[in-house]
Motif scaffolding. Structure first.
Motif, mmCIF file in Angstrom:
data_model
loop_
_atom_site.group_PDB
_atom_site.id
_atom_site.type_symbol
_atom_site.label_atom_id
_atom_site.label_comp_id
_atom_site.label_asym_id
_atom_site.label_seq_id
_atom_site.Cartn_x
_atom_site.Cartn_y
_atom_site.Cartn_z
ATOM 1 N N LYS A 27 0.835 -1.205 0.000
ATOM 2 C CA LYS A 27 0.000 0.000 0.000
ATOM 3 C C LYS A 27 0.871 1.257 0.000
ATOM 4 N N ALA A 28 1.910 1.267 0.815
ATOM 5 C CA ALA A 28 2.767 2.451 0.949
ATOM 6 C C ALA A 28 3.620 2.694 -0.288
ATOM 7 N N ASN A 29 4.142 1.641 -0.884
ATOM 8 C CA ASN A 29 5.107 1.808 -1.976
ATOM 9 C C ASN A 29 4.516 1.704 -3.372
ATOM 10 N N GLU A 30 3.449 0.952 -3.520
ATOM 11 C CA GLU A 30 2.888 0.752 -4.857
ATOM 12 C C GLU A 30 1.407 1.107 -4.928
ATOM 13 N N ASN A 31 0.862 1.586 -3.818
ATOM 14 C CA ASN A 31 -0.553 1.904 -3.733
ATOM 15 C C ASN A 31 -1.424 0.722 -4.165
ATOM 16 N N ARG A 32 -0.980 -0.478 -3.798
ATOM 17 C CA ARG A 32 -1.716 -1.712 -4.094
ATOM 18 C C ARG A 32 -2.352 -2.228 -2.827
ATOM 19 N N GLN A 33 -3.608 -2.587 -2.914
ATOM 20 C CA GLN A 33 -4.314 -3.163 -1.781
ATOM 21 C C GLN A 33 -4.259 -4.680 -1.914
ATOM 22 N N LEU A 34 -3.438 -5.324 -1.109
ATOM 23 C CA LEU A 34 -3.329 -6.781 -1.138
ATOM 24 C C LEU A 34 -4.340 -7.401 -0.190
ATOM 25 N N SER A 35 -4.777 -8.573 -0.521
ATOM 26 C CA SER A 35 -5.643 -9.348 0.353
ATOM 27 C C SER A 35 -4.773 -9.985 1.437
ATOM 28 N N CYS A 118 26.469 -17.409 -6.017
ATOM 29 C CA CYS A 118 27.465 -16.641 -6.771
ATOM 30 C C CYS A 118 27.293 -15.134 -6.635
ATOM 31 N N GLY A 119 26.169 -14.676 -6.071
ATOM 32 C CA GLY A 119 25.970 -13.241 -5.938
ATOM 33 C C GLY A 119 24.615 -12.905 -5.360
ATOM 34 N N ILE A 120 24.385 -11.618 -5.256
ATOM 35 C CA ILE A 120 23.134 -11.098 -4.718
ATOM 36 C C ILE A 120 22.536 -10.139 -5.735
ATOM 37 N N ARG A 121 21.247 -10.250 -5.906
ATOM 38 C CA ARG A 121 20.494 -9.301 -6.721
ATOM 39 C C ARG A 121 19.368 -8.772 -5.855
ATOM 40 N N LEU A 122 18.925 -7.571 -6.162
ATOM 41 C CA LEU A 122 17.804 -7.054 -5.396
ATOM 42 C C LEU A 122 16.912 -6.204 -6.257
ATOM 43 N N TYR A 123 15.679 -6.124 -5.807
ATOM 44 C CA TYR A 123 14.678 -5.320 -6.481
ATOM 45 C C TYR A 123 14.556 -3.994 -5.756
ATOM 46 N N VAL A 124 14.476 -2.919 -6.518
ATOM 47 C CA VAL A 124 14.228 -1.596 -5.960
ATOM 48 C C VAL A 124 13.295 -0.874 -6.932
ATOM 49 N N HIS A 125 12.339 -0.162 -6.393
ATOM 50 C CA HIS A 125 11.384 0.550 -7.236
ATOM 51 C C HIS A 125 12.116 1.597 -8.074
ATOM 52 N N LYS A 126 11.734 1.719 -9.330
ATOM 53 C CA LYS A 126 12.412 2.627 -10.264
ATOM 54 C C LYS A 126 12.394 4.081 -9.818
ATOM 55 N N ASP A 127 11.384 4.469 -9.039
ATOM 56 C CA ASP A 127 11.274 5.857 -8.583
ATOM 57 C C ASP A 127 11.958 6.110 -7.240
ATOM 58 N N ASP A 128 12.462 5.071 -6.613
ATOM 59 C CA ASP A 128 13.093 5.216 -5.298
ATOM 60 C C ASP A 128 14.572 5.556 -5.483
ATOM 61 N N THR A 131 17.047 5.324 -2.342
ATOM 62 C CA THR A 131 17.547 3.986 -2.022
ATOM 63 C C THR A 131 18.532 3.513 -3.094
ATOM 64 N N GLN A 132 18.281 3.850 -4.343
ATOM 65 C CA GLN A 132 19.222 3.475 -5.405
ATOM 66 C C GLN A 132 20.592 4.099 -5.161
ATOM 67 N N GLU A 133 20.610 5.346 -4.742
ATOM 68 C CA GLU A 133 21.882 6.010 -4.420
ATOM 69 C C GLU A 133 22.558 5.333 -3.231
ATOM 70 N N HIS A 134 21.776 4.931 -2.273
ATOM 71 C CA HIS A 134 22.339 4.242 -1.107
ATOM 72 C C HIS A 134 22.955 2.909 -1.524
ATOM 73 N N TYR A 135 22.284 2.178 -2.416
ATOM 74 C CA TYR A 135 22.841 0.908 -2.884
ATOM 75 C C TYR A 135 24.176 1.130 -3.608
ATOM 76 N N LYS A 136 24.267 2.180 -4.395
ATOM 77 C CA LYS A 136 25.545 2.513 -5.043
ATOM 78 C C LYS A 136 26.620 2.759 -4.000
ATOM 79 N N TYR A 137 26.264 3.519 -2.963
ATOM 80 C CA TYR A 137 27.186 3.796 -1.861
ATOM 81 C C TYR A 137 27.641 2.501 -1.191
ATOM 82 N N LYS A 138 26.727 1.518 -1.088
ATOM 83 C CA LYS A 138 27.045 0.231 -0.468
ATOM 84 C C LYS A 138 27.852 -0.680 -1.388
ATOM 85 N N GLY A 139 28.054 -0.255 -2.647
ATOM 86 C CA GLY A 139 28.877 -1.051 -3.568
ATOM 87 C C GLY A 139 28.102 -1.915 -4.536
ATOM 88 N N LEU A 140 26.782 -1.821 -4.533
ATOM 89 C CA LEU A 140 25.991 -2.576 -5.495
ATOM 90 C C LEU A 140 25.973 -1.822 -6.821
#
Length: 156
Positions: A27-35, A118-128, A131-140
């Motif tokens: 609801k907070a991030n995608e404005n989706r109402q989940l059951s 072999c590695g880590i991948r993660l999902y981040v919202h395109k508009d966030d 957080t994307q900048e923080h991930y760059k700072y963390k080395g991702l």
């Protein structure tokens, strides 16, 4: 002064709290109402077998305040699994990403313990972008790929 933060692998006892987190997060991030019943069933199903994934939770004073789900994705190119972090959701205000980073660091430690990862991948919202900048700072590193999806069922 706040109590110490504990990071751990979730258990079945955490399923209800995790499902509630997922509903709030959607609801907070995608404005989706989940059951909640559908989401709760989906969370319980993760615990049925490790192949479905696992949850990592951040806890303070025996209350879950952050969570992430990790799934495994096979890479024939790398002959190993990627740990895919679906989302990291923190209930508290976390301006310095301390809780967020503690969850990410726990996933990294688990990945390092398993030689077939072999590695880590993660999902981040395109508009966030924050957080994307923080991930760059963390080395991702941002990849060239975008995610597309198609549902076989009605995903409300």
């Amino acid at each position: 002064m706040s109590s110490p933060l504990s990071i751990r692998i979730a258990t079945r006892d955490d399923a209800s709290s995790i499902a509630e987190f997922n509903v709030i997060f959607a609801k907070a991030n995608e404005n989706r109402q989940l059951s909640l019943p559908v989401t709760a069933a989906g969370v319980r199903r993760v615990f049925d077998t490790f192949n479905n994934g696992l949850y990592i939770v951040a806890e303070r004073d025996k209350e879950i305040i952050g969570t992430t789900m990790v799934t495994r994705e096979w890479s024939d190119w790398s002959n190993g699994f990627f740990y895919c972090i679906q989302d990291i959701f923190v209930k508290e205000n976390d301006p310095e990403y301390k809780i967020h980073d503690a969850l990410l660091d726990k996933v990294s430690l688990l990945a390092a313990e398993h030689e077939d990862v072999c590695g880590i991948r993660l999902y981040v919202h395109k508009d966030d972008t924050q957080t994307q900048e923080h991930y760059k700072y963390k080395g991702l590193k941002k990849t060239k790929y975008r995610i597309y999806e198609m549902f076989n069922k009605d995903a409300k």
